[in-house]
Design an enzyme around this catalytic site. Structure first.
Site, mmCIF file in Angstrom:
data_model
loop_
_atom_site.group_PDB
_atom_site.id
_atom_site.type_symbol
_atom_site.label_atom_id
_atom_site.label_comp_id
_atom_site.label_asym_id
_atom_site.label_seq_id
_atom_site.Cartn_x
_atom_site.Cartn_y
_atom_site.Cartn_z
ATOM 1 C CG MET A 203 7.945 -33.199 34.450
ATOM 2 S SD MET A 203 7.829 -31.960 35.783
ATOM 3 C CE MET A 203 6.288 -31.167 35.379
ATOM 4 C CB VAL B 225 1.951 -31.698 27.345
ATOM 5 C CG1 VAL B 225 2.167 -30.292 27.879
ATOM 6 C CG2 VAL B 225 1.321 -31.630 25.965
ATOM 7 C CB CYS B 226 3.557 -34.406 31.757
ATOM 8 S SG CYS B 226 1.815 -34.079 32.001
ATOM 9 C CB SER B 227 7.534 -36.170 28.608
ATOM 10 O OG SER B 227 6.856 -37.318 29.050
#
Lengths: 155, 175
Positions: free
Chosen positions: A49, A44-46
């Protein structure tokens, strides 16, 4: 407590690259988006970002700079940033661990990670908008754009 | 965060199916995104299975920093649209996603019978890139956070194409 609209945004100094430290006060006169996130490399963070990486010119229209912040180390950030070709700084809230996340009220003590939280800070250094997302949900960028629009004087 | 499609589907969009269809699916997609490639045959299946009930719209959401051919492919599809062959181009790109390159796009353009001289001229028209970017911006405003993202009758659908198929199948068996 998570900082809210109208709160003064606390200054901080964190490593952005292995040899460069970055402080919030350096950006005085610009709007700043702080994107706290749990961890480099997680799916999810990837996605989040990578999305913001596409948004830089839209942020620029509102005289805004984005900074990603997690508790990962500067070397981890460097590898993650290279792998995703990110063109904005990722700050390492690494030592003392989570100190800045705690200042902003978005540290998860149980996981030992930052929450997934967004702040828009105005040119004078005050929080104009903040948002706490569920950890598993990528909050997108519409809230950020709405906030930037609301603090930008209309011509 | 937003979960409503902004702006609504209009004559500026690429649309398959009737305006009277009861289910309107809008996809925000990136031609080089592997998950969009996976979604492509599933969406075809949905269109086949539900026929007249489905209206399908594709909007561009190229993640250009991650996918170098996402923007060129989107522009190529818009150039094909000028020759009334948007969907042919859309389909051939997803069917040959592994062959995406500048040369590959020209081959695909010839493959679907475009006037190549015209195509060459059109892909340099900055208005096409602007159209793609305005799709992208509408996606951001609508709360798109990655590709593919789907909207069903104007509301963001939380799931992939297969989830969409399952949801539609389940609803149709209730009726």
């Amino acid at each position: 407590m998570m900082l809210q609209k109208g709160d003064k945004a606390p200054d901080f100094k964190l490593f952005a690259t292995p040899d460069r430290q970055f402080s919030l006060s350096e950006l005085k006169g610009k709007n700043v988006i702080l994107a706290f996130y749990p961890a480099d490399w997680s799916p999810v963070c990837s996605d989040q970002m990578v999305l913001y990486n596409e948004m830089l010119k839209y942020f620029d229209k509102y005289n805004a700079t984005i900074l990603g912040i997690s508790v990962d180390s500067k070397w981890c950030h460097l590898a993650f940033s290279d792998s995703r070709k990110l063109h904005f700084p990722l700050l390492a809230d690494f030592e003392p661990k989570g100190e800045v996340s705690k200042l902003y009220g978005v540290y998860d003590e149980q996981q030992g990670e930052s929450n997934r939280a967004l702040f828009v800070i105005d040119k004078e250094g005050y929080v104009a908008w903040s948002y706490l997302s569920q950890v598993s949900v990528n909050p997108g960028a519409d809230g950020i754009l709405d906030a930037l629009e609301s603090i930008t004087p209309k011509n | 965060m937003s979960n409503h499609l902004k702006p609504e589907v209009s004559s500026h969009d690429h649309v398959q199916g009737s305006a009277k269809a009861s289910i309107e699916i809008v996809e925000y997609g990136d031609y080089q995104c592997p998950s969009c490639g996976v979604a492509f045959p599933v969406l075809k299946e949905i269109q086949e299975k539900f026929g007249q009930q489905i209206r399908f719209v594709f909007r561009n959401f190229p993640l250009s920093e991650s996918h170098e051919f996402a923007m060129p492919a989107a522009v190529a599809s818009e150039a094909a649209a000028l020759q009334d062959k948007f969907w042919e181009m859309h389909d051939i790109i997803f069917e040959n996603q592994n062959l995406l390159s500048n040369e590959g796009l020209f081959k695909m353009a010839s493959g679907i019978g475009l006037d190549i001289e015209q195509f060459k001229e059109d892909i340099q028209n900055p208005q096409l890139e602007q159209k793609v970017e305005s799709d992208f911006e509408s996606g951001i405003r609508s709360g798109v956070n990655g590709t593919p993202s789907f909207f069903v009758n104007g509301t963001k659908f939380d799931g992939d194409a297969q989830d969409l198929m399952d949801m539609l199948t389940e609803n149709s068996s209730i009726e």
